[in-house]
Design a protein around this motif. Sequence first.
Motif, PDB file in Angstrom:
ATOM      1  N   TYR A  21       0.841  -1.199   0.000  1.00 34.66           N
ATOM      2  CA  TYR A  21       0.000   0.000   0.000  1.00 34.66           C
ATOM      3  C   TYR A  21       0.879   1.254   0.000  1.00 34.66           C
ATOM      4  CZ  TYR A  21      -3.472  -3.470   1.254  1.00 34.66           C
ATOM      5  OH  TYR A  21      -4.276  -4.588   1.242  1.00 34.66           O
ATOM      6  N   PRO A  22       1.654   1.443  -1.047  1.00 32.63           N
ATOM      7  CA  PRO A  22       2.610   2.564  -1.054  1.00 32.63           C
ATOM      8  C   PRO A  22       1.950   3.940  -1.109  1.00 32.63           C
ATOM      9  CG  PRO A  22       2.521   1.488  -3.210  1.00 32.63           C
ATOM     10  CD  PRO A  22       1.725   0.630  -2.282  1.00 32.63           C
ATOM     11  N   ASP A  23       0.708   4.015  -1.605  1.00 30.18           N
ATOM     12  CA  ASP A  23       0.059   5.323  -1.757  1.00 30.18           C
ATOM     13  C   ASP A  23      -0.877   5.652  -0.599  1.00 30.18           C
ATOM     14  OD1 ASP A  23      -1.786   3.371  -2.355  1.00 30.18           O
ATOM     15  OD2 ASP A  23      -2.702   4.475  -4.022  1.00 30.18           O
ATOM     16  N   ALA A  24      -0.775   4.904   0.505  1.00 26.19           N
ATOM     17  CA  ALA A  24      -1.677   5.126   1.650  1.00 26.19           C
ATOM     18  C   ALA A  24      -0.873   5.249   2.943  1.00 26.19           C
ATOM     19  CB  ALA A  24      -2.676   3.974   1.768  1.00 26.19           C
ATOM     20  N   PHE A  25      -1.422   5.996   3.897  1.00 27.93           N
ATOM     21  CA  PHE A  25      -0.875   5.988   5.258  1.00 27.93           C
ATOM     22  C   PHE A  25      -1.256   4.644   5.887  1.00 27.93           C
ATOM     23  CE2 PHE A  25      -1.143  10.622   4.666  1.00 27.93           C
ATOM     24  CZ  PHE A  25       0.081  11.013   5.181  1.00 27.93           C
ATOM     25  N   LEU A  26      -0.277   3.917   6.384  1.00 30.21           N
ATOM     26  CA  LEU A  26      -0.547   2.618   7.000  1.00 30.21           C
ATOM     27  C   LEU A  26      -0.724   2.796   8.502  1.00 30.21           C
ATOM     28  CD1 LEU A  26      -0.839  -0.434   6.648  1.00 30.21           C
ATOM     29  CD2 LEU A  26       1.634  -0.642   7.012  1.00 30.21           C
ATOM     30  N   PHE A  27      -1.961   2.585   8.985  1.00 25.32           N
ATOM     31  CA  PHE A  27      -2.264   2.613  10.415  1.00 25.32           C
ATOM     32  C   PHE A  27      -2.057   1.192  10.949  1.00 25.32           C
ATOM     33  CE2 PHE A  27      -4.844   6.497  11.842  1.00 25.32           C
ATOM     34  CZ  PHE A  27      -4.157   7.342  10.982  1.00 25.32           C
ATOM     35  N   TYR A  28      -0.894   0.979  11.596  1.00 29.21           N
ATOM     36  CA  TYR A  28      -0.441  -0.347  12.010  1.00 29.21           C
ATOM     37  C   TYR A  28      -0.780  -0.544  13.487  1.00 29.21           C
ATOM     38  CZ  TYR A  28       3.097  -4.113  12.606  1.00 29.21           C
ATOM     39  OH  TYR A  28       3.761  -5.276  12.873  1.00 29.21           O
ATOM     40  N   ARG A  29      -1.671  -1.496  13.780  1.00 33.19           N
ATOM     41  CA  ARG A  29      -2.175  -1.675  15.153  1.00 33.19           C
ATOM     42  C   ARG A  29      -1.129  -2.318  16.048  1.00 33.19           C
ATOM     43  NH1 ARG A  29      -7.474  -2.116  17.255  1.00 33.19           N
ATOM     44  NH2 ARG A  29      -7.289  -2.137  19.515  1.00 33.19           N
ATOM     45  N   LEU A  30      -0.824  -1.606  17.133  1.00 28.87           N
ATOM     46  CA  LEU A  30       0.053  -2.120  18.181  1.00 28.87           C
ATOM     47  C   LEU A  30      -0.653  -1.886  19.513  1.00 28.87           C
ATOM     48  CD1 LEU A  30       3.717  -1.021  17.320  1.00 28.87           C
ATOM     49  CD2 LEU A  30       2.875  -3.355  17.618  1.00 28.87           C
ATOM     50  N   GLY A  31      -1.296  -2.941  20.033  1.00 29.64           N
ATOM     51  CA  GLY A  31      -2.012  -2.783  21.297  1.00 29.64           C
ATOM     52  C   GLY A  31      -3.140  -1.776  21.179  1.00 29.64           C
ATOM     53  N   ASP A  32      -3.073  -0.731  21.999  1.00 23.30           N
ATOM     54  CA  ASP A  32      -4.135   0.281  22.022  1.00 23.30           C
ATOM     55  C   ASP A  32      -3.845   1.453  21.093  1.00 23.30           C
ATOM     56  OD1 ASP A  32      -5.591  -1.177  23.806  1.00 23.30           O
ATOM     57  OD2 ASP A  32      -4.845  -0.134  25.583  1.00 23.30           O
ATOM     58  N   PHE A  33      -2.845   1.327  20.222  1.00 20.29           N
ATOM     59  CA  PHE A  33      -2.489   2.429  19.323  1.00 20.29           C
ATOM     60  C   PHE A  33      -2.383   1.952  17.872  1.00 20.29           C
ATOM     61  CE2 PHE A  33      -1.440   4.440  23.246  1.00 20.29           C
ATOM     62  CZ  PHE A  33      -1.446   5.811  23.003  1.00 20.29           C
ATOM     63  N   GLY A  67       1.962   8.010  16.616  1.00 22.94           N
ATOM     64  CA  GLY A  67       0.824   7.123  16.816  1.00 22.94           C
ATOM     65  C   GLY A  67      -0.408   7.850  17.307  1.00 22.94           C
ATOM     66  N   VAL A  68      -1.571   7.178  17.137  1.00 28.36           N
ATOM     67  CA  VAL A  68      -2.841   7.730  17.626  1.00 28.36           C
ATOM     68  C   VAL A  68      -3.581   6.623  18.373  1.00 28.36           C
ATOM     69  CG1 VAL A  68      -2.992   9.375  15.717  1.00 28.36           C
ATOM     70  CG2 VAL A  68      -4.111   7.160  15.492  1.00 28.36           C
ATOM     71  N   PRO A  69      -4.301   6.956  19.444  1.00 28.58           N
ATOM     72  CA  PRO A  69      -5.067   5.932  20.174  1.00 28.58           C
ATOM     73  C   PRO A  69      -6.135   5.320  19.272  1.00 28.58           C
ATOM     74  CG  PRO A  69      -4.927   8.005  21.400  1.00 28.58           C
ATOM     75  CD  PRO A  69      -4.428   8.290  20.036  1.00 28.58           C
ATOM     76  N   TYR A  70      -6.328   4.009  19.372  1.00 29.68           N
ATOM     77  CA  TYR A  70      -7.268   3.333  18.467  1.00 29.68           C
ATOM     78  C   TYR A  70      -8.693   3.842  18.664  1.00 29.68           C
ATOM     79  CZ  TYR A  70      -9.573   0.336  21.928  1.00 29.68           C
ATOM     80  OH  TYR A  70     -10.337  -0.120  22.971  1.00 29.68           O
ATOM     81  N   HIS A  71      -9.032   4.216  19.908  1.00 31.52           N
ATOM     82  CA  HIS A  71     -10.410   4.644  20.165  1.00 31.52           C
ATOM     83  C   HIS A  71     -10.685   6.044  19.620  1.00 31.52           C
ATOM     84  CE1 HIS A  71      -9.007   7.329  23.375  1.00 31.52           C
ATOM     85  NE2 HIS A  71      -8.217   6.331  23.761  1.00 31.52           N
ATOM     86  N   ALA A  72      -9.622   6.799  19.272  1.00 28.08           N
ATOM     87  CA  ALA A  72      -9.797   8.136  18.706  1.00 28.08           C
ATOM     88  C   ALA A  72      -9.362   8.199  17.247  1.00 28.08           C
ATOM     89  CB  ALA A  72      -8.997   9.153  19.529  1.00 28.08           C
ATOM     90  N   ALA A  73      -9.097   7.028  16.656  1.00 30.03           N
ATOM     91  CA  ALA A  73      -8.521   6.995  15.307  1.00 30.03           C
ATOM     92  C   ALA A  73      -9.461   7.599  14.259  1.00 30.03           C
ATOM     93  CB  ALA A  73      -8.176   5.560  14.921  1.00 30.03           C
ATOM     94  N   ALA A  74     -10.775   7.487  14.466  1.00 26.05           N
ATOM     95  CA  ALA A  74     -11.735   7.953  13.452  1.00 26.05           C
ATOM     96  C   ALA A  74     -11.535   9.433  13.116  1.00 26.05           C
ATOM     97  CB  ALA A  74     -13.162   7.707  13.928  1.00 26.05           C
ATOM     98  N   ASP A  75     -11.275  10.251  14.131  1.00 32.06           N
ATOM     99  CA  ASP A  75     -11.098  11.688  13.884  1.00 32.06           C
ATOM    100  C   ASP A  75      -9.823  11.961  13.091  1.00 32.06           C
ATOM    101  OD1 ASP A  75     -13.432  12.406  15.206  1.00 32.06           O
ATOM    102  OD2 ASP A  75     -12.425  12.544  17.149  1.00 32.06           O
TER     103      ASP A  75
END
Length: 862
Positions: A21-33, A67-75
């Motif tokens: 996915y070279p043309d996208a920001f990769l949101f890589y899940r690590l625990g709660d982030f 990183g961003v918290p997973y529960h706030a990732a939508a914003d």
Amino acid sequence: MPQKTKNTPMMEQYLAIKEQYPDAFLFYRLGDFYELFNEDAVKAAKILEITLTSRNKNADDPILMCGVPYHAAADYIRTLVEGGYKVAVCEQMEDPKLSKGMVRREVVQVITPGTYIDEKAKESKANNYLAGIIQTAEKGFSLAYSDIGTGELKVTNLENEDAVFNELQTLPFKEVVLEPEHSERFKEQLEKRFNILVSVQKNNRDEEAFASLLADIPDEDSRDVLYLLLSYLSDTQKRSLTHLQRAESYETDQFLKMDTYARRNLELTASLRTQQKKGSLLWMLDETNTAMGGRLLKKWLEKPLINLTDILKRQSKVESFLNHYFERMDISEALTSVYDLERLVARVSLGNVNGRDLIQLKTSLLQIPTLVQAIESIGEPAVWEGTIAKLRSIPEVVELIEKGISDDPPLQIKEGNIIRDGYNEQLDLYRDAMSNGKRWIAMLQMEEREKTGIKTLKIGYNRVFGYYIEITKANLAALPEGRYERKQTLSNAERFVTPELKEKEALILEAEEKSVQLEHELFVAIREEIKGYSRQLQALAKLVAEIDVLQCFAQVSEAYHFTKPALSNADRKLSIKEGRHPVVERVIGKDKFVPNSILMGEDNTILLITGPNMSGKSTFMRQVALIVILAQMGCFVPAEKAELPVFDQIFTRIGAADDLYSGQSTFMVEMVETNQALQFATDNSLILFDEIGRGTATYDGMALAEAILRHIHRTIKGKTLFSTHYHELTQLEADLAGTRNVHVGAIEKDGELVFLHKLMDGPADKSYGLHVAKLAGMPDSLISEAQIILNGLEEEHLHNKTDDAAAADKMEQLALFQESSLSPNEKHVLDAVASLALEDCTPMQMMNLVDSWKKLLKTQKK
């Protein structure tokens, strides 16, 4: 000394996924982030305004990260997508506690500008389209588009790039998908013209997967572009898309055509000045009560009808609502409780729906009987019979939600308390066990206080130690030895357990865990059952949206005193009595707006409009076009009476503006807009030209304006409103049959200019330019100097005119003298040259004519 480090297994996994996915920001899940690394981290930190940090800080090549918290990732995702970027969401696919070695991770969705569904905008009146375009073998184009949030899927074939750009202009789209072989030039044009994301997708042509969606599309070019679009949706969304509706094919000539310039100049959906909805015709009209009604209103406004039968059907329904006030009010009130059915169906299909969404779905469906009853009470079966037959509340869905979902469910579907008591026997047993267990613990606390005499004894719970008996250290001496089993020591208290408490704890916790799990399973089962009704719900949503727009038309027509227009395909008469500009009237008030009439008979094709600036010429021209658009939408119109032909196209050239994106000057934009009409208008078109030629030298502009008028009169013959300051053009009334002079009145009173804003027969007596300059606040000394210059120019013009008349008289005498000596063949050639319409000749035709004249003159000499 810093050392270069080898990538860890986790980073190896990250880099392998990122490569896909070279043309996208990769949101890589690590625990709660969700973590981002390397270039993604640098860019995201800046855009999202979050801290950029690094791993392996002492290495030669530390790994940058944020990183961003997973529960706030939508914003955060919303911010990136609205900025025109893609986000690939990479989740942990197994429980880290149970996995051996590296946790397996996969990208579960790629969120893009054209596929984004804003969870916080469930009631939006705007579509978000993703478009796909392919070039066909015949050098034309096929265009498909879809709104994943509503399931809409449409396709059309277009003849050239201009047609593609014009169609895209009508669509609120955020992204275009092209095949890899599409030209870079075309991609750059799209990006430059629309400032949107252009994505490239290999066309998978998965005929089996998409067979049901393409069942009604026989055309191969249309199928090709739909395969491209659906391939992209499938690859990015990675989930069920069962809510997508069957693809519908349409032709652009099924609707009233308006190019980019016309839509902009007429301010259909956005104000020219602010580029906002307020001040547009859409703003003035929008009295819809539902989000889907608001979206349909915009579609009808962008694409008015040209089929007279369909227009009259809409008119009849608007009239029916207008004549039945109380039934219309019942419908309007019921619609206020109808949520966005289209998007609710999509959320069910995509698995994003929660308990509150299902309550909204039930609430919406419960309004349908009210709509049916109100329409039946109107008592006009010829008008409403088809509508009533299709309006069905789908009681099976209502009953399912009523029985299964609690009245006030939580937002999250894994928190419990989402399923109603009595729906599932096993769930009720779990809940009973939890309730009885907690009562038993409360009773145990009371008993232990009495037995031990320790009034501060309490029984508590935490996730680490479970249930416990807590006694403060001050009361430990009063505790009988050996009564409890020591569990934990705190600074000021001791915690204990008993075999009985452990037993009850196991029962309660097991019931809680199994209860939440069972509730989730039951909710998913309800959701899947509702998914089976998607097609019925979508059909219902379309019908409710249509009712909403029709009641909106009736509401607006009543509030602003609109009348029912008479439309005809047979008669080309254009007659509007006391017409008004609906938006201007609403802004300034009905009492301040001066209405105007227009009458253009069958043979009257050109209306030459003169009058000073600010007198209302442009407003009048726009109001005629808006009345036509409203009429062909099926709405009533702002006039005392209107008789209109059905137009096929509207062309405009109104206002002055540079096209900064393409580097075109005001005059070039003027010429381009004018040429659109000259190239494509027909005798059934409406043409509005305002001050053609004013962007260049006076004589150039005047010559162009006259030639354009002559061309329209000779070759197009469509209804044309032509406003001008070139008073010389008013003489064309005598020269061009079907041309009539009118002017917007203004009078001079005590040296001041008073605008009457009223259309009158005949040409204006003068332009009043200096008076308008004075009204603008220019210095009196400047106005006086301009008056002196104007007087001089007028005297010079009058002198030149006298000289020209004398010269013309001499030339006429010379011509008469010379004409008598001309041979018949020479006279024939001169007459042919005089009557020749150069613009209608091709170069080859011209060469043949000259050759024939040459031969004729040679014959004469012999």
